[in-house]
Scaffold this motif. Structure first.
Motif, PDB file in Angstrom:
ATOM      1  N   HIS A  62       0.010   3.039  -8.720  1.00 40.29           N
ATOM      2  CA  HIS A  62      -0.379   3.285  -7.269  1.00 40.29           C
ATOM      3  C   HIS A  62      -0.975   1.968  -6.639  1.00 40.29           C
ATOM      4  O   HIS A  62      -1.994   1.499  -7.125  1.00 40.29           O
ATOM      5  N   ASN A  63      -0.315   1.441  -5.684  1.00 34.14           N
ATOM      6  CA  ASN A  63      -0.997   0.217  -5.070  1.00 34.14           C
ATOM      7  C   ASN A  63      -2.044   0.481  -4.363  1.00 34.14           C
ATOM      8  O   ASN A  63      -3.236  -0.355  -4.468  1.00 34.14           O
ATOM      9  N   LEU A  64      -2.470   1.596  -3.944  1.00 33.99           N
ATOM     10  CA  LEU A  64      -3.843   1.912  -3.174  1.00 33.99           C
ATOM     11  C   LEU A  64      -4.986   1.939  -4.187  1.00 33.99           C
ATOM     12  O   LEU A  64      -6.056   1.451  -3.971  1.00 33.99           O
ATOM     13  N   GLY A  73       1.339  13.869  -2.592  1.00 33.34           N
ATOM     14  CA  GLY A  73       1.306  13.313  -1.221  1.00 33.34           C
ATOM     15  C   GLY A  73       0.693  14.295  -0.454  1.00 33.34           C
ATOM     16  O   GLY A  73       0.155  15.433  -0.725  1.00 33.34           O
ATOM     17  N   GLU A  88       7.975  14.444  -3.367  1.00 31.18           N
ATOM     18  CA  GLU A  88       7.166  13.269  -3.429  1.00 31.18           C
ATOM     19  C   GLU A  88       7.675  12.653  -4.864  1.00 31.18           C
ATOM     20  O   GLU A  88       7.686  11.571  -4.859  1.00 31.18           O
ATOM     21  N   GLU A  92       8.832   8.834  -4.813  1.00 31.11           N
ATOM     22  CA  GLU A  92       8.151   8.174  -5.441  1.00 31.11           C
ATOM     23  C   GLU A  92       8.658   7.435  -6.940  1.00 31.11           C
ATOM     24  O   GLU A  92       8.296   6.420  -7.441  1.00 31.11           O
ATOM     25  N   LYS A 121      -3.859   1.039   5.519  1.00 29.79           N
ATOM     26  CA  LYS A 121      -2.423   1.166   5.004  1.00 29.79           C
ATOM     27  C   LYS A 121      -1.646   0.882   6.277  1.00 29.79           C
ATOM     28  O   LYS A 121      -2.046   1.247   7.495  1.00 29.79           O
ATOM     29  N   ARG A 122      -0.555   0.218   6.030  1.00 33.77           N
ATOM     30  CA  ARG A 122       0.330  -0.213   6.977  1.00 33.77           C
ATOM     31  C   ARG A 122      -0.461  -1.051   8.226  1.00 33.77           C
ATOM     32  O   ARG A 122       0.085  -0.940   9.196  1.00 33.77           O
ATOM     33  N   LYS A 149       8.957   3.154  -5.456  1.00 31.54           N
ATOM     34  CA  LYS A 149       8.750   2.959  -3.843  1.00 31.54           C
ATOM     35  C   LYS A 149       7.734   1.927  -3.309  1.00 31.54           C
ATOM     36  O   LYS A 149       6.344   2.248  -3.289  1.00 31.54           O
ATOM     37  N   ASP A 151       6.369   0.589  -0.975  1.00 35.23           N
ATOM     38  CA  ASP A 151       5.260   0.793   0.059  1.00 35.23           C
ATOM     39  C   ASP A 151       4.014   1.502  -0.576  1.00 35.23           C
ATOM     40  O   ASP A 151       2.932   1.759  -0.067  1.00 35.23           O
ATOM     41  N   GLU A 152       4.552   2.412  -1.717  1.00 34.76           N
ATOM     42  CA  GLU A 152       3.276   3.194  -2.360  1.00 34.76           C
ATOM     43  C   GLU A 152       3.092   2.652  -3.735  1.00 34.76           C
ATOM     44  O   GLU A 152       1.655   2.776  -4.310  1.00 34.76           O
ATOM     45  N   ASN A 153       4.074   2.303  -4.511  1.00 31.41           N
ATOM     46  CA  ASN A 153       3.599   2.040  -5.935  1.00 31.41           C
ATOM     47  C   ASN A 153       4.529   0.790  -6.228  1.00 31.41           C
ATOM     48  O   ASN A 153       5.452   0.428  -5.801  1.00 31.41           O
TER      49      ASN A 153
END
Length: 190
Positions: A62-64, A73, A88, A92, A121-122, A149, A151-153
């Motif tokens: 998970h990037n975040l 999600g 999700e 993902e 985020k974004r 994905k 933008d998320e992972n």
């Protein structure tokens, strides 16, 4: 609403689930915006996905959170969280052939209130908030093709259950959630 009835009927596994179940029920009863991520405490879901032998679980980097993590999600207005969880999972990881394992009322496998620190985020700041989380259990074939994905992972892989608590760098999630999910899994027939 079916979800409220399912959460009311759900038997908590431990004290954490008992306390968090009450918080989720209070929010569902009192906040008409609880399914919208603009609410400071809002509905979310996770999907604990295991292989048919119950030896591995599917995780994403998970990037975040900068950690290997379970999949999940936001409800974003949807009240059928089981459907959201499966969506999700596919978005993902690329896994489309998973099936939910009926493990509790409405398929609920676990309940938790999760804190989310403020973050970008974004290009926009998202304030700290709570995820009122419903977790579902799914089984999937490790033979299905995986994809990230971006933008998320930045990674997707099957992780041996014995290694889950060492690959994640989120101590509270490891101690309170992943250990619980692994322990609960032993009593479930797939």
């Amino acid at each position: 609403m079916a979800l409220i009835d399912d959460i009311r009927a759900y038997e908590p596994f431990n004290e954490q689930e008992a306390v968090d179940r009450l918080a989720i029920l209070r929010a569902l009863a009192n906040d008409p915006h609880v399914f919208d991520r603009s609410a400071p405490a809002h509905m979310a879901c996770s999907i604990w996905t295991v292989d048919p032998a119950k030896q591995r679980t599917l995780m994403v980097y998970h990037n975040l959170y900068d950690s290997w993590s379970w999949i999940g999600g936001h409800a974003d207005g949807e009240r059928d969280l089981a459907r959201v969880a499966l969506r999700e999972l596919e978005e993902e990881t690329g896994v489309a052939g998973a099936r939910l394992v009926p493990s509790g009322p409405g398929g609920i496998f676990s309940l938790e209130v999760l804190t989310v620190d403020g973050h970008e985020k974004r290009g926009r700041y998202v304030g700290s908030h709570l995820h009122l989380n419903v977790t579902y259990l799914a089984v999937a074939s490790p033979e299905e093709p995986l994809r990230v994905k971006p933008d998320e992972n930045s990674g997707v892989r099957w992780v041996d259950l014995d290694d889950v608590c060492t690959v994640s760098t989120e101590p509270w999630i490891v101690d309170r959630i992943y250990r619980k999910l692994i322990g609960k899994l032993a009593g479930v027939a797939l």
